[in-house]
Design an enzyme around this catalytic site. Structure first.
Site, PDB file in Angstrom:
ATOM      1  N   GLU A  82      53.244  42.254  25.118  1.00 49.13           N
ATOM      2  CA  GLU A  82      53.944  43.317  26.143  1.00 49.13           C
ATOM      3  C   GLU A  82      52.965  44.122  26.889  1.00 49.13           C
ATOM      4  OE1 GLU A  82      58.417  44.069  25.189  1.00 49.13           O
ATOM      5  OE2 GLU A  82      57.256  43.651  23.097  1.00 49.13           O
ATOM      6  N   CYS A  94      65.262  38.314  24.298  1.00 51.27           N
ATOM      7  CA  CYS A  94      64.754  39.248  23.255  1.00 51.27           C
ATOM      8  C   CYS A  94      63.948  38.164  22.244  1.00 51.27           C
ATOM      9  CB  CYS A  94      65.474  40.289  22.608  1.00 51.27           C
ATOM     10  SG  CYS A  94      64.810  41.268  21.400  1.00 51.27           S
ATOM     11  N   TRP A 114      60.594  47.258  18.497  1.00 50.09           N
ATOM     12  CA  TRP A 114      59.200  47.605  18.319  1.00 50.09           C
ATOM     13  C   TRP A 114      58.486  46.573  19.362  1.00 50.09           C
ATOM     14  CZ3 TRP A 114      61.223  46.717  13.567  1.00 50.09           C
ATOM     15  CH2 TRP A 114      61.044  45.351  12.806  1.00 50.09           C
TER      16      TRP A 114
END
Length: 366
Positions: free
Chosen positions: A250, A72, A245
């Site tokens: 992506e 992440c 979010w």
């Protein structure tokens, strides 16, 4: 990278429990007596095979699991993660209600809130519930007789499973929301059809090309991962959907562009009038940029939280510096941290990262 675990029937590891309790007290010096808590945990594991985290331990563990997520890039705000403690919920019907509530609360009318909902844990004798969808919101894949697929090919298996379990589906559109498939610890799986008000979607348009809206593309606002186990101190919470979010790439550089997903680069290039007869025209690159411009523009116009890959790359290095200053290791998987668009133009590209596996963490099931 996330580790694979098989938790069914396992007794909580006392060493993992002790390691977590010591970490919790080290970072929360006002939490009270560490040694007394360690004794209580050891007694509970000896008696029952597992132990129960306090509410504060659960919040801390979930936030640190995000902090430790090596894939992440958006971990700068790990302390802001909202933790919904629903450990008393274990039935499929209860999980379904919580999934819907999670999406409604996390969506926030477009102001996306990082949220995790923690449901019943695995125990030594009885597993907790699980969600089979990898995200709470997924688009169906409709297979035609000629073998072509309408929708998201990634979800062929999930669509087939849903139909096997009784989902009638729809007319076969490109963006049909699949039901959430919930597997309780005991019993048959349950289909949860998400109500419309729980799924905020953004229609995509381009700031300069009016024809882009004619493609009738859209994407949902909340990327809620739902098939990973939240592991805290030797206890596995197999049903713990969580979201941050979206970063624009992506959607624009992966979901809509990948060959095995919506595969839209050729369509966009054709509408742009690009020369697709040779790779040297860089038509893929041009189309990819314009697709990402449309995604960022559309989410901003709709008032839905989204970040771009250049901003998020700088934020990640800020997070990394803070972690190093705090004396903590910050694990990162280079192949996931570097954005799939203009990677070398971002600062995260030009360095190496620690690849340690830390806990608490989110891990994949076997």
């Amino acid at each position: 990278m996330p580790r694979t675990q098989d938790w069914l029937g396992r007794i909580a590891d006392l060493r993992e429990a002790e390691r977590f309790i010591r970490l919790y007290h080290a970072e929360n010096p006002g939490a009270g007596g560490q040694e007394a808590r360690l004794r209580d945990v050891a007694r509970e594991i000896a008696r029952t095979g597992t132990y129960t985290h306090t509410a504060d331990e659960l919040v801390f563990g979930a936030r640190v699991a995000w902090r430790n997520s090596s894939r992440c890039i958006g971990r700068l705000y790990w302390r802001s993660l909202r933790v919904r403690d629903r450990r008393d919920v274990s039935t499929a019907e209860g999980v379904a209600l919580e999934c819907v509530a999670h999406l409604r609360e996390a969506t926030g009318g477009g102001r996306i809130r990082p949220t995790v909902t923690v449901l019943a844990p695995d125990g030594p004798a009885r597993p907790g519930p699980r969600i089979l969808n990898d995200q709470l919101i997924r688009y169906a894949a409709h297979r035609s007789r000629d073998g072509s697929v309408t929708g998201d090919p990634r979800n062929l298996w999930l669509t087939d499973l849903a139909r096997t379990l009784g989902w009638r589906g729809s007319a076969g559109g490109r963006f049909d929301v699949l039901p959430v498939i919930i597997q309780p610890g005991l019993g048959d799986p349950l289909l949860c059809n998400l109500p419309g008000d729980a799924v905020l979607e953004v229609p995509l348009e381009h700031p300069d090309y009016g024809w882009f809206a004619e493609l009738e593309l859209r994407w949902h606002a909340v990327p809620a991962i739902s098939d990973m186990c939240l592991e805290i101190g030797g206890v596995c919470y197999p049903c713990a959907p969580f979201n941050g979010w979206y970063m624009g790439t992506e959607i624009g550089a992966r979901n809509l562009a990948d060959h095995d997903r919506y595969d839209l680069l050729g369509t966009v290039a054709e509408r742009l009038g690009l020369d697709t007869s040779t790779e040297r025209s860089l038509w893929r690159d041009h189309a990819l940029v314009e697709l990402n411009v449309a995604v960022l523009h559309s989410f901003e116009r709709a008032g839905v939280t989204m970040t771009d890959h250049h901003t998020e790359s700088r934020r990640f290095l800020t997070h990394l510096a803070k972690e190093e200053k705090a004396g903590r290791v910050c694990p990162a998987d280079w192949s996931w941290i570097v954005p799939p668009l203009s990677g070398s133009a971002t600062p995260v590209f030009h360095r190496y990262y620690d690849t340690s596996v830390l806990t608490p963490s989110f891990v994949h099931h076997r």
